[in-house]
Design an enzyme around this catalytic site. Sequence first.
Site, PDB file in Angstrom:
ATOM      1  N   ASP A   1       0.858  -1.182   0.000  1.00  0.00           N
ATOM      2  CA  ASP A   1       0.000   0.000   0.000  1.00  0.00           C
ATOM      3  C   ASP A   1       0.900   1.241   0.000  1.00  0.00           C
ATOM      4  OD1 ASP A   1      -3.286   0.174   0.918  1.00  0.00           O
ATOM      5  OD2 ASP A   1      -2.125   2.037   0.891  1.00  0.00           O
TER       6      ASP A   1
ATOM      7  N   LYS B   1      -1.040   2.711   7.343  1.00  0.00           N
ATOM      8  CA  LYS B   1      -1.790   1.461   7.216  1.00  0.00           C
ATOM      9  C   LYS B   1      -0.850   0.260   7.226  1.00  0.00           C
ATOM     10  CE  LYS B   1      -5.896   1.951   4.976  1.00  0.00           C
ATOM     11  NZ  LYS B   1      -6.795   2.103   3.848  1.00  0.00           N
TER      12      LYS B   1
ATOM     13  N   THR C   1     -11.684   2.485  -6.206  1.00  0.00           N
ATOM     14  CA  THR C   1     -12.213   3.097  -7.437  1.00  0.00           C
ATOM     15  C   THR C   1     -13.432   3.929  -7.048  1.00  0.00           C
ATOM     16  OG1 THR C   1     -13.429   1.032  -7.833  1.00  0.00           O
ATOM     17  CG2 THR C   1     -11.396   1.352  -9.085  1.00  0.00           C
TER      18      THR C   1
ATOM     19  N   ASN D   1     -24.055  -5.746  -8.718  1.00  0.00           N
ATOM     20  CA  ASN D   1     -24.381  -4.653  -7.800  1.00  0.00           C
ATOM     21  C   ASN D   1     -25.588  -3.856  -8.282  1.00  0.00           C
ATOM     22  OD1 ASN D   1     -22.508  -5.358  -5.950  1.00  0.00           O
ATOM     23  ND2 ASN D   1     -21.172  -3.587  -6.206  1.00  0.00           N
TER      24      ASN D   1
ATOM     25  N   CYS E   1     -19.838   0.926  -2.180  1.00  0.00           N
ATOM     26  CA  CYS E   1     -19.989   0.114  -3.400  1.00  0.00           C
ATOM     27  C   CYS E   1     -21.261   0.421  -4.192  1.00  0.00           C
ATOM     28  CB  CYS E   1     -19.921  -1.360  -3.045  1.00  0.00           C
ATOM     29  SG  CYS E   1     -18.276  -1.848  -2.474  1.00  0.00           S
TER      30      CYS E   1
ATOM     31  N   LYS F   1     -21.932   4.187  -5.722  1.00  0.00           N
ATOM     32  CA  LYS F   1     -20.990   4.650  -6.755  1.00  0.00           C
ATOM     33  C   LYS F   1     -20.950   3.685  -7.945  1.00  0.00           C
ATOM     34  CE  LYS F   1     -16.988   2.067  -5.588  1.00  0.00           C
ATOM     35  NZ  LYS F   1     -16.293   1.141  -6.421  1.00  0.00           N
TER      36      LYS F   1
END
Length: 449
Positions: free
Chosen positions: A39, A44, A95, A221, A273, A276
């Site tokens: 990352d 993190k 994203t 989705n 999720c 968007k």
Amino acid sequence: MGHTPAPDAPRLTVIGTGYLGATHAACMAYLGYEVLGVDIDERKIAMLSAGELPFFEPGLPELLTKALASGRLRFTTSFAEAGEFGDVHFVCVGTPQTAGSPAADLTYVDAAVAALAPHLRRRALVVGKSTVPVGTASRLTSLLRELAPAGDEVELAWNPEFLREGFAVDDTLTPDRLVFGVASEWARRRLRDAFAPVIAEGVPVKETDLATAELVKVAANAFLATKISYINAMAEICETTGADVRDLADALAYDARIGGRFLQPGLGFGGGCLPKDIRAFAHRAEELGVGRAVAFLHDMDEINHRRRVRAVDLVREIVGGSLQGVRVAAFGAAFKPNSDDIRDAPALAVSRTLHRAGAKVRIFDPAALDNARRAHPELGYGENALDVARDADVVLLLTEWTEFREIDPEVVGGVVTHRRVLDTRHALDPIRWQAAGWEYRALGRPAHV
Ligand SMILES: NC(=O)c1ccc[n+]([C@@H]2O[C@H](COP(=O)([O-])OP(=O)(O)OC[C@H]3O[C@@H](n4cnc5c(N)ncnc54)[C@H](O)[C@@H]3O)[C@@H](O)[C@H]2O)c1
Ligand SMILES: O=c1ccn([C@@H]2O[C@H](COP(=O)(O)OP(=O)(O)O[C@H]3O[C@H](CO)[C@@H](O)[C@H](O)[C@H]3O)[C@@H](O)[C@H]2O)c(=O)[nH]1
């Protein structure tokens, strides 16, 4: 950690260690693979290396601890190390929606691939897991081949992810299905090697091309969002006819062709999720000249938004007019229970609107309190449900945590100014609350319920 890695198992990297990537990395190490998590966020990576999960996900802290102890899981910020180490590289970066546009923001995906590619000096498979607009994989294939020293030896595959927050570990170890978008037999076999223990458990694998794999994810989705919005559209009809959407949903669910899952009426969908993804899907279809095919997704988005508006209107109705100075106890901030995720959270959207209208909102959430405080310092917060309920004019159930479902209406009733509750998630038992002297209201249900 009862799994033994196959001697020729590929070494995996997981690029992007957020909700998806950290789960994937820990689960793959648990399944026996050597895994390197990557990352750009140094904080993190430091936390994960120390066995601390930067977010709330049931069961994952224990798995992370075990995976680190096994020596099979490590974390780094170095793409050079990733390129050197990995045979299969999973791309799990965000994203999000682009600011001021419905389109998906692909800058993180592009940056991750561009950072990794120059370090790919031998045959490797890069696997996209992030949710992307159809056509992204084809574009990234060209980028990889251009930037990777190994050139055509580097291939791209797409393996969309369907895990749900709150159930991320189980959904990763025993998913409903795996979808492999591949462009060659070698990539197909490599992906099978990378999921061998999951496939061995009998999980079905759908193998297809790259574009179909990208589309499966957004189609899934979009379907789920549509199912939720459908029942919430029925809630609107119920509200104007005096019918009861709870009974309607229960009755529909007996039909096995319809089913009760994702047919829960209430405050609608939020999170990082569904909202968007339906916007990005509709936008991508418009770019491709087939916008009409999924134009209904705009309606789904609007139906979803109207639930939040309706909840605020109902609070106005309950308190008899102006919201100025009204003390509101808000139970919940996360976009759903068992998560600390506040991305596009319906609960917070309602609290923010009430605050802007002059109400004095105090929020409690079992996991998302710190995230909410950081993002919205202007709102009021409390340390537990009773604390925020003290002297409240109205109580709002916004996220259906078990802790709120089970709360004793007599005890809450003892601290509020008015026994008035709005149950936006149909999580409370109206009979119990009414028996304790509460005026109970719920979205999509008549006032007398
Ligand atoms: N959260 C879920 O439940 C879920 C489920 C299925 C699919 N997805 C999809 O997975 C993707 C990731 O979602 P998330 O919820 O894990 O997001 P997230 O924001 O929690 O995590 C993204 C991570 O990527 C890192 N990152 C950004 N740019 C990077 C770069 N150039 N190199 C390396 N790391 C980088 C960020 O620091 C962050 O840790 C999205 O496309 C999402 O739609 C998410
Ligand atoms: O009947 C229902 C079911 C859900 N919701 C709401 O819908 C949202 C999304 O819920 P859920 O799908 O459980 O959460 P996510 O973790 O966002 O998971 C979705 O988004 C992920 C990311 O793409 C996918 O991987 C999952 O398959 C997909 O379910 C939440 O706000 C829920 O409160 C409802 O209002 N009614």
